[in-house]
Design an enzyme around this catalytic site. Sequence first.
Site, PDB file in Angstrom:
ATOM      1  N   TYR A 110       6.777  -1.693 -47.936  1.00  0.00           N
ATOM      2  CA  TYR A 110       5.898  -1.774 -46.740  1.00  0.00           C
ATOM      3  C   TYR A 110       4.684  -2.516 -46.998  1.00  0.00           C
ATOM      4  CZ  TYR A 110       1.963  -0.645 -43.802  1.00  0.00           C
ATOM      5  OH  TYR A 110       0.735  -0.769 -43.103  1.00  0.00           O
ATOM      6  N   ARG A 154      10.520   7.668  -1.468  1.00  0.00           N
ATOM      7  CA  ARG A 154      11.847   7.621  -1.958  1.00  0.00           C
ATOM      8  C   ARG A 154      12.012   7.297  -3.399  1.00  0.00           C
ATOM      9  NH1 ARG A 154      13.445   3.649   3.060  1.00  0.00           N
ATOM     10  NH2 ARG A 154      11.237   3.430   2.519  1.00  0.00           N
ATOM     11  N   ALA A 198       0.717  -1.251   0.014  1.00  0.00           N
ATOM     12  CA  ALA A 198      -0.222  -0.004  -0.066  1.00  0.00           C
ATOM     13  C   ALA A 198       0.927   1.226  -0.031  1.00  0.00           C
ATOM     14  CB  ALA A 198      -0.936   0.098   1.427  1.00  0.00           C
TER      15      ALA A 198
HETATM   16  C1  UD1 Z   1      10.683  -2.276   6.448  1.00  0.00           C
HETATM   17  C2  UD1 Z   1      11.303  -2.762   7.644  1.00  0.00           C
HETATM   18  C3  UD1 Z   1      12.489  -2.834   8.092  1.00  0.00           C
HETATM   19  C4  UD1 Z   1      13.044  -3.948   6.853  1.00  0.00           C
HETATM   20  C5  UD1 Z   1      12.704  -3.571   5.522  1.00  0.00           C
HETATM   21  C6  UD1 Z   1      13.011  -4.772   4.473  1.00  0.00           C
HETATM   22  C7  UD1 Z   1       9.253  -1.690   9.107  1.00  0.00           C
HETATM   23  C8  UD1 Z   1       9.133  -0.363  10.000  1.00  0.00           C
HETATM   24  N1  UD1 Z   1      10.568  -1.704   8.719  1.00  0.00           N
HETATM   25  O1  UD1 Z   1      11.424  -0.881   5.994  1.00  0.00           O
HETATM   26  O2  UD1 Z   1      12.806  -3.410   9.128  1.00  0.00           O
HETATM   27  O3  UD1 Z   1      14.415  -4.126   6.892  1.00  0.00           O
HETATM   28  O4  UD1 Z   1      11.366  -3.396   5.375  1.00  0.00           O
HETATM   29  O5  UD1 Z   1      12.714  -4.413   3.213  1.00  0.00           O
HETATM   30  O6  UD1 Z   1       8.449  -2.407   8.907  1.00  0.00           O
HETATM   31  N2  UD1 Z   1       3.582  -0.489   3.351  1.00  0.00           N
HETATM   32  C9  UD1 Z   1       2.144  -0.523   3.273  1.00  0.00           C
HETATM   33  N3  UD1 Z   1       1.676   0.611   4.214  1.00  0.00           N
HETATM   34  C10 UD1 Z   1       2.371   1.687   4.692  1.00  0.00           C
HETATM   35  C11 UD1 Z   1       3.883   1.474   4.720  1.00  0.00           C
HETATM   36  C12 UD1 Z   1       4.416   0.348   4.071  1.00  0.00           C
HETATM   37  O7  UD1 Z   1       1.650  -1.401   2.878  1.00  0.00           O
HETATM   38  O8  UD1 Z   1       1.711   2.194   5.379  1.00  0.00           O
HETATM   39  C13 UD1 Z   1       4.212  -1.511   2.514  1.00  0.00           C
HETATM   40  C14 UD1 Z   1       5.142  -1.115   1.399  1.00  0.00           C
HETATM   41  O9  UD1 Z   1       4.413  -0.777   0.233  1.00  0.00           O
HETATM   42  C15 UD1 Z   1       6.155  -1.834   1.207  1.00  0.00           C
HETATM   43  C16 UD1 Z   1       6.485  -2.418   2.525  1.00  0.00           C
HETATM   44  O10 UD1 Z   1       5.274  -2.185   3.293  1.00  0.00           O
HETATM   45  O11 UD1 Z   1       6.031  -3.178   0.280  1.00  0.00           O
HETATM   46  C17 UD1 Z   1       7.651  -2.070   3.308  1.00  0.00           C
HETATM   47  O12 UD1 Z   1       7.493  -0.665   3.613  1.00  0.00           O
HETATM   48  P1  UD1 Z   1       8.737   0.412   3.108  1.00  0.00           P
HETATM   49  O13 UD1 Z   1       8.066   1.542   3.610  1.00  0.00           O
HETATM   50  O14 UD1 Z   1       9.399   0.156   2.134  1.00  0.00           O
HETATM   51  O15 UD1 Z   1       9.344  -0.013   4.731  1.00  0.00           O
HETATM   52  P2  UD1 Z   1      11.130  -0.105   4.631  1.00  0.00           P
HETATM   53  O16 UD1 Z   1      11.590   1.214   4.995  1.00  0.00           O
HETATM   54  O17 UD1 Z   1      11.652  -0.530   3.770  1.00  0.00           O
HETATM   55 CA    CA Z   2      11.247  -1.164   1.650  1.00  0.00          CA
END
Ligand code: UD1
Ligand code: CA
Length: 455
Positions: A365, A16, A11
Amino acid sequence: MENLRVLILAAGKSTRMKSKYAKVLHRAGGRTLIEHVLRSARSILADVWVVVGHTSDKVKAAISEVKFVEQKDQLGTGHAVMAARDQFAGYKADLLVLSGDVPLISPGTLHAFVRFHREGGYHASVMTADADNPDGYGRIVRRNESEVDSIVEQRDATPEILQITEINSGIYIFNTPALFEALSKIRSNNAQREYYLTDAIGILVSQRQRVGAFKIPSAEEILGINTRQDLAGIDHIMRRRKCESLMAEGVTLVDPPSTFIDDDVQIGADSVIYPSVQIYGNTVIGEDVTIHSFSRISNSKIGARSTVLESCVLDSSNLGEEVTLGPFSRLRPDSVLGDRVRIGNFVEIKKSTLGTDTKSQHLAYLGDATVGKDVNIGAGVITCNYDGVRKYPTIIEDGAFVGTDSQLIAPVRIGKGAYIAAGSSITDDVPPESLAIARGRQTIKEGWAKNRKKK
Ligand code: UD1
Ligand code: CA
């Protein structure tokens, strides 16, 4: 698998990535990230649920045969799982949580993870790995050899914790009721003001639940994508793997690093792919085929012993065996070439069928045409298939010879074995075995030039 559901978190906004599109819809190795994760998830043979939020309509349209959970505001990974609370209310068994942005995870590793969790009798398990560069990942704080104590996000970590190289993959197995109970206790008082799923681990441990650490040998498989740089890195790994598997199956790749081949592409043994070739989609290439540099082939079939010379573009076309194409030929969708057809430079073909042994070697063509076998299409022949409003068909029967620089004004039929004189504009059907000449007769005015110069 029994007593197991899969929940994929997809979601998140792609802050980034600096993108207006959902992160999981970006592509690596020719597929969207969510499709990669889904493929591995499906191997578990359990109900798959996907949390969607940011541009959820587009994410929903990209995948099928899953159940969706809406996360309206994206307040963190813990908040994302909480969005499924109602749907999972009566469900008491295990939940495998995957991240939509961790696309290299393999079915084999997921199966081993489930086995580890169950055989160890853990309340929850986390997949981890030692990373050369743990930057950006949550760090695993160990309780002992086999168990996790907590997970600390990079932005909340002390200098000591930043020294830890064991990273959180974002892949977990939880007992579902225990997870939701723990999630009801998490707070967003952290550096990112988010509800972290990782905080559920510490809460479970504080409730004397055992959290297993399933450490895999290489961090490559759990690389996550947060930036365009990460995306390029993962794309590179996927393409490298595809090249390696093709070479292992007997395909020669002259320069693998410059060769881009999508995962679903099939290529027969002893085929040779020269540098800087791109082969996409569900293309199927037979044995002993040679593809020369700078050609791009999408969703096409190429029969055995065919040769594609330099700089050809093929889209959704079907080539028989021993066909020669190029250099600089273009096959637009629905072009079908029979065995031993020869297409030369600067020939464009669209939605046309060419029978066996037919040749069009230079500057032509052919659009909306049905061409028989053993036909010769001279240099510069054009099917005039479009009157500005509608498209019309051209039919050229077996053995016909279409002279250089002729225009075939469709709809028109050239009969079997007929000849078209060079430079003709053909507007009417040509009977079989006849000669059609449709151009102004040449006249000579003796001395005309000399007289003009005198004036
Ligand atoms: C997360 C982990 C981190 C881990 C890393 C691995 C947490 C707090 N941190 O960090 O420990 O090392 O993944 O890749 O979980 N997403 C949602 N809804 C939200 C936020 C995120 O569905 O509100 C989904 C994103 O679409 C994504 C996944 O969750 O697919 C991970 O979210 P992201 O924000 O990328 O987490 P990281 O900062 O990478
Ligand atoms: Ca991630």
